[in-house]
Design a protein around this motif. Structure first.
Motif, PDB file in Angstrom:
ATOM      1  N   ASP A 187       0.999  -1.186  -0.074  1.00 30.29           N
ATOM      2  CA  ASP A 187      -0.106  -0.222  -0.246  1.00 30.29           C
ATOM      3  C   ASP A 187       1.228   1.048  -0.263  1.00 30.29           C
ATOM      4  O   ASP A 187       2.751   1.296   0.157  1.00 30.29           O
ATOM      5  N   PRO A 188       0.318   1.957  -0.386  1.00 27.87           N
ATOM      6  CA  PRO A 188       0.890   3.506  -0.176  1.00 27.87           C
ATOM      7  C   PRO A 188       1.474   4.099   1.270  1.00 27.87           C
ATOM      8  O   PRO A 188       0.503   3.953   1.927  1.00 27.87           O
ATOM      9  N   SER A 189       2.223   5.085   1.326  1.00 29.83           N
ATOM     10  CA  SER A 189       3.053   5.314   2.876  1.00 29.83           C
ATOM     11  C   SER A 189       1.412   6.833   2.689  1.00 29.83           C
ATOM     12  O   SER A 189       3.110   7.556   1.390  1.00 29.83           O
ATOM     13  N   TYR A 190       1.879   7.786   3.345  1.00 31.31           N
ATOM     14  CA  TYR A 190       1.549   8.877   3.998  1.00 31.31           C
ATOM     15  C   TYR A 190       2.066   9.549   4.941  1.00 31.31           C
ATOM     16  O   TYR A 190       2.091   8.776   5.796  1.00 31.31           O
ATOM     17  N   ALA A 191       2.842  10.910   5.347  1.00 29.68           N
ATOM     18  CA  ALA A 191       3.233  10.906   6.633  1.00 29.68           C
ATOM     19  C   ALA A 191       3.613  12.323   6.107  1.00 29.68           C
ATOM     20  O   ALA A 191       3.723  13.151   5.119  1.00 29.68           O
ATOM     21  N   PHE A 192       3.486  13.174   7.217  1.00 30.65           N
ATOM     22  CA  PHE A 192       3.449  14.794   7.284  1.00 30.65           C
ATOM     23  C   PHE A 192       4.873  15.391   7.510  1.00 30.65           C
ATOM     24  O   PHE A 192       5.514  14.542   8.807  1.00 30.65           O
ATOM     25  N   ASP A 193       5.549  16.454   6.145  1.00 31.91           N
ATOM     26  CA  ASP A 193       6.876  16.531   6.958  1.00 31.91           C
ATOM     27  C   ASP A 193       6.790  18.042   7.229  1.00 31.91           C
ATOM     28  O   ASP A 193       6.454  19.059   6.475  1.00 31.91           O
ATOM     29  N   ALA A 194       6.850  17.913   8.350  1.00 34.03           N
ATOM     30  CA  ALA A 194       6.478  19.244   9.391  1.00 34.03           C
ATOM     31  C   ALA A 194       7.443  20.468   8.873  1.00 34.03           C
ATOM     32  O   ALA A 194       7.223  21.445   9.504  1.00 34.03           O
ATOM     33  N   SER A 195       8.667  19.899   8.937  1.00 28.36           N
ATOM     34  CA  SER A 195       9.475  21.111   8.139  1.00 28.36           C
ATOM     35  C   SER A 195       9.150  21.916   7.186  1.00 28.36           C
ATOM     36  O   SER A 195       9.674  22.826   7.359  1.00 28.36           O
ATOM     37  N   ARG A 196       8.570  21.164   6.076  1.00 32.83           N
ATOM     38  CA  ARG A 196       8.189  22.216   5.385  1.00 32.83           C
ATOM     39  C   ARG A 196       7.304  22.148   4.994  1.00 32.83           C
ATOM     40  O   ARG A 196       6.403  22.853   4.400  1.00 32.83           O
ATOM     41  N   GLY A 197       6.281  21.362   5.768  1.00 34.48           N
ATOM     42  CA  GLY A 197       4.779  22.098   6.563  1.00 34.48           C
ATOM     43  C   GLY A 197       3.505  21.113   5.297  1.00 34.48           C
ATOM     44  O   GLY A 197       3.234  21.906   4.675  1.00 34.48           O
ATOM     45  N   VAL A 198       3.973  19.654   4.066  1.00 34.08           N
ATOM     46  CA  VAL A 198       3.371  19.150   3.287  1.00 34.08           C
ATOM     47  C   VAL A 198       3.619  18.071   4.527  1.00 34.08           C
ATOM     48  O   VAL A 198       4.366  17.415   4.105  1.00 34.08           O
ATOM     49  N   MET A 199       2.169  17.444   3.273  1.00 31.51           N
ATOM     50  CA  MET A 199       2.196  15.635   3.444  1.00 31.51           C
ATOM     51  C   MET A 199       2.898  14.656   1.621  1.00 31.51           C
ATOM     52  O   MET A 199       3.475  15.525   1.229  1.00 31.51           O
ATOM     53  N   ARG A 200       3.621  13.910   2.252  1.00 30.06           N
ATOM     54  CA  ARG A 200       5.032  13.554   1.887  1.00 30.06           C
ATOM     55  C   ARG A 200       4.163  12.479   1.425  1.00 30.06           C
ATOM     56  O   ARG A 200       3.071  11.293   2.284  1.00 30.06           O
ATOM     57  N   CYS A 201       4.000  11.613   0.020  1.00 27.26           N
ATOM     58  CA  CYS A 201       3.749  10.173  -0.477  1.00 27.26           C
ATOM     59  C   CYS A 201       4.832   9.436  -0.671  1.00 27.26           C
ATOM     60  O   CYS A 201       5.745   9.600  -1.111  1.00 27.26           O
TER      61      CYS A 201
END
Length: 68
Positions: A33-47
């Motif tokens: 499955d794909p994964s998603y995480a929040f990159d707090a240092s850049r303020g964006v979601m990453r996939c």
């Protein structure tokens, strides 16, 4: 037949979908499955999405996986 593995990553934009679609069009198959995480240092979601592909030759660490 040997199998190779890649982990595709990108910000959660259409660029990620294009990256995965390009890999699929070149014969790569989704793995898990794909994964998603929040990159707090850049303020964006990453996939992230893992893909695999069977290849004709033996694997070696110098391979350019994106060119397979």
């Amino acid at each position: 037949m040997p199998k190779i593995y890649r982990l595709l990553t990108e910000d959660d934009t259409s660029a990620f979908c294009h990256k995965v679609s390009e890999a699929l069009s070149k014969g790569w198959e989704l793995y898990g499955d794909p994964s998603y995480a929040f990159d707090a240092s850049r303020g964006v979601m990453r996939c992230a999405q893992a893909v695999t592909k069977e290849i004709e030759t033996e694997y070696h660490p110098q391979m350019k996986l994106g060119q397979q």
